[in-house]
Design a protein around this motif. Structure first.
Motif, PDB file in Angstrom:
ATOM      1  N   ARG A 317      59.649  90.505  89.876  1.00  0.00           N
ATOM      2  CA  ARG A 317      59.817  91.448  88.819  1.00  0.00           C
ATOM      3  C   ARG A 317      59.800  92.721  89.061  1.00  0.00           C
ATOM      4  O   ARG A 317      60.551  93.919  88.764  1.00  0.00           O
ATOM      5  CB  ARG A 317      59.139  91.005  87.603  1.00  0.00           C
ATOM      6  CG  ARG A 317      59.724  89.679  86.917  1.00  0.00           C
ATOM      7  CD  ARG A 317      58.883  89.263  85.815  1.00  0.00           C
ATOM      8  NE  ARG A 317      59.397  88.367  84.972  1.00  0.00           N
ATOM      9  CZ  ARG A 317      58.214  87.209  84.269  1.00  0.00           C
ATOM     10  NH1 ARG A 317      57.109  87.698  84.226  1.00  0.00           N
ATOM     11  NH2 ARG A 317      59.067  86.408  83.544  1.00  0.00           N
ATOM     12  N   ALA A 356      61.898  91.111  78.158  1.00  0.00           N
ATOM     13  CA  ALA A 356      61.805  90.002  78.358  1.00  0.00           C
ATOM     14  C   ALA A 356      61.850  89.421  79.808  1.00  0.00           C
ATOM     15  O   ALA A 356      61.198  88.440  80.341  1.00  0.00           O
ATOM     16  CB  ALA A 356      62.454  88.776  77.484  1.00  0.00           C
ATOM     17  N   GLY A 360      58.262  89.842  81.001  1.00  0.00           N
ATOM     18  CA  GLY A 360      58.188  88.404  80.532  1.00  0.00           C
ATOM     19  C   GLY A 360      56.642  88.038  80.491  1.00  0.00           C
ATOM     20  O   GLY A 360      55.702  88.840  80.607  1.00  0.00           O
ATOM     21  N   THR A 363      54.426  81.870  83.738  1.00  0.00           N
ATOM     22  CA  THR A 363      55.577  80.798  84.280  1.00  0.00           C
ATOM     23  C   THR A 363      54.627  79.500  84.316  1.00  0.00           C
ATOM     24  O   THR A 363      53.718  79.359  85.094  1.00  0.00           O
ATOM     25  CB  THR A 363      56.098  81.474  85.534  1.00  0.00           C
ATOM     26  OG1 THR A 363      56.596  82.580  85.463  1.00  0.00           O
ATOM     27  CG2 THR A 363      57.035  80.275  85.976  1.00  0.00           C
ATOM     28  N   GLY A 372      63.611  82.129  85.506  1.00  0.00           N
ATOM     29  CA  GLY A 372      63.119  83.672  85.487  1.00  0.00           C
ATOM     30  C   GLY A 372      63.981  84.619  86.785  1.00  0.00           C
ATOM     31  O   GLY A 372      64.182  85.685  86.709  1.00  0.00           O
TER      32      GLY A 372
END
Length: 409
Positions: A317, A356, A360, A363, A372
């Motif tokens: 991310r 999101a 997020g 996990t 994801g």
């Protein structure tokens, strides 16, 4: 510069440091041992606000011979029978044996102290209760101490004294210059008898100071108390004098200071011997070149081994955030919220949906990790499409993951 020259320079540096330290210590000792006036409170040679030079000058002009000493050996026991001895024990250095000796030989002892041992040695059955602040004055007309009664009023600033805990003051002890009420009532002047005469404990030291001696009846009290005879001995016990109360340093064997100094020199020598100056950084040529892809795969294997799925997805991310922000023309230090809003405008998605994907939560399993990663890849492809950049053809992450799992033996 070769190694020998550098080592010589380091040794010379530490030698200079040691010499400077010894020089400063010697200067400090010389200054402290000087016999000139100091800034200590009630120093009879000091003209500062807290000194007592004004009182000593007036006493001298009235015919009282003032002697300033710091060792009891300088006192003539026979000559003290008609003298007044002021003991300024503000430092708490008065030895109890010396105090008893003064109580037996001196006709009048004026004590300035809060030390319990000194008070007990002179027969004063009181304890120091704490400082008395403020510039208030109190009436002393009914006091049993003649000097205080003649002064009528004195300043109470200084130290207060009271009876011991759950005790009462003996009937032969006089309390004067009292302040407070109830259990908080304290006295600034206490007098009792001694084998040689009497002792007056003075907590109202404002009566002796240069800046407050002219207030109320302070001057009358100080001159009458200290100038009643032809001789006044101003005795200030020093913590370093032989007749001072023993301390931990004085109780130690005489070889301890020398041993400590030797240990300090050994420590300095060890530091010089083992000390090494950091040199410039050396660029080391690696025998092989490690590709970035191999580093990424190695880090991924570490994440997989520790089952740190959240950290692995967050790494993806963060990398996607930097790339998306760069493609959308945002500055390098742009906040994540700015990147999310810009990506949402470019792709036509909502801010919540983009957030999101790029932010997020935790996990929990492999399925969430694969989903994801696929969502991050899909968002980045959408941003490329929106900005007109060509999108490379790649295999779907979830399909590739399933294929790799099916092909695993």
């Amino acid at each position: 510069m070769d190694r020998g020259t550098g080592r010589t320079g380091r040794v010379a540096f530490w030698v200079v440091i040691v010499l400077v330290g010894l020089l400063l210590a010697g200067l400090t000792a010389a200054v402290q041992s000087s016999s000139g006036p100091t800034s200590e409170p009630l120093d009879p040679r000091s003209a500062t606000a807290s000194g007592a030079q004004a009182l000593v000058r007036v006493l001298t002009e009235q015919g009282t011979r003032v002697e300033v000493v710091d060792r009891v050996d300088e006192l003539d026991a026979d000559g003290l029978r008609d003298a007044t001895v002021l003991v300024d024990d503000s430092a708490g250095a008065l030895d109890a044996a010396v105090a008893r000796r003064l109580g037996r030989s001196a006709a009048h002892v004026v004590l300035l102290s809060t030390d319990a041992a000194a008070l007990d040695a002179l027969g004063l059955d009181v304890v120091a209760t704490g400082p008395v602040l403020g510039d208030d004055t109190v009436s002393t007309t009914g006091c049993a101490v003649p000097a205080a009664a003649a002064a009528e009023r004195v300043t109470v600033t200084g130290q207060g004294y009271g009876p011991p805990e759950r005790g009462t003051v003996p009937p032969d002890t006089d309390l004067c210059a009292q302040t407070g009420s109830g259990d908080d009532r304290v006295a600034g002047i206490v007098r009792t008898a001694t084998p040689g005469g009497d002792v007056t404990l003075v907590g109202t030291i404002a009566a002796f100071r240069n800046d407050t001696i002219t207030t109320a009846g302070n001057a009358a009290f100080a001159l009458d108390l200290l100038g009643s005879g032809d001789r006044l001995v101003w005795y200030t016990p020093e913590p370093s004098s032989p007749d001072a109360a023993p301390t931990i340093g004085s109780l130690a064997p005489p070889w301890v200071p020398g041993a400590l100094l030797l240990l300090a020199l050994v420590a300095v020598a060890a530091g010089v011997w083992r000390g090494r100056r950091l040199g410039p950084l050396v660029v080391e040529r690696m025998p092989v070149v490690v590709r970035a892809s191999e580093t990424t795969e190695g880090r991924a294997r570490l994440y997989a081994r520790t089952r740190d799925r959240t950290h692995a997805l967050d790494t993806l991310r963060l990398a996607a955030l930097r790339r998306i922000g760069r493609r959308l023309g945002l500055p390098r230090g742009a906040h994540v919220d700015e990147v999310v809003r810009a990506a949402a405008r470019a792709t036509g998605r909502s801010d919540a949906a983009v957030g999101a994907v790029l932010v997020g939560g935790p996990t929990t399993d492999d399925r969430a990790l694969v989903d994801g990663a696929a969502a991050v890849d899909g968002l980045e492809r959408a941003v490329r499409t929106a900005t007109g950049e060509p999108v490379p053809r790649t295999t779907d992450t979830r399909t590739s993951h399933r294929n790799r799992r099916g092909a695993r033996p």
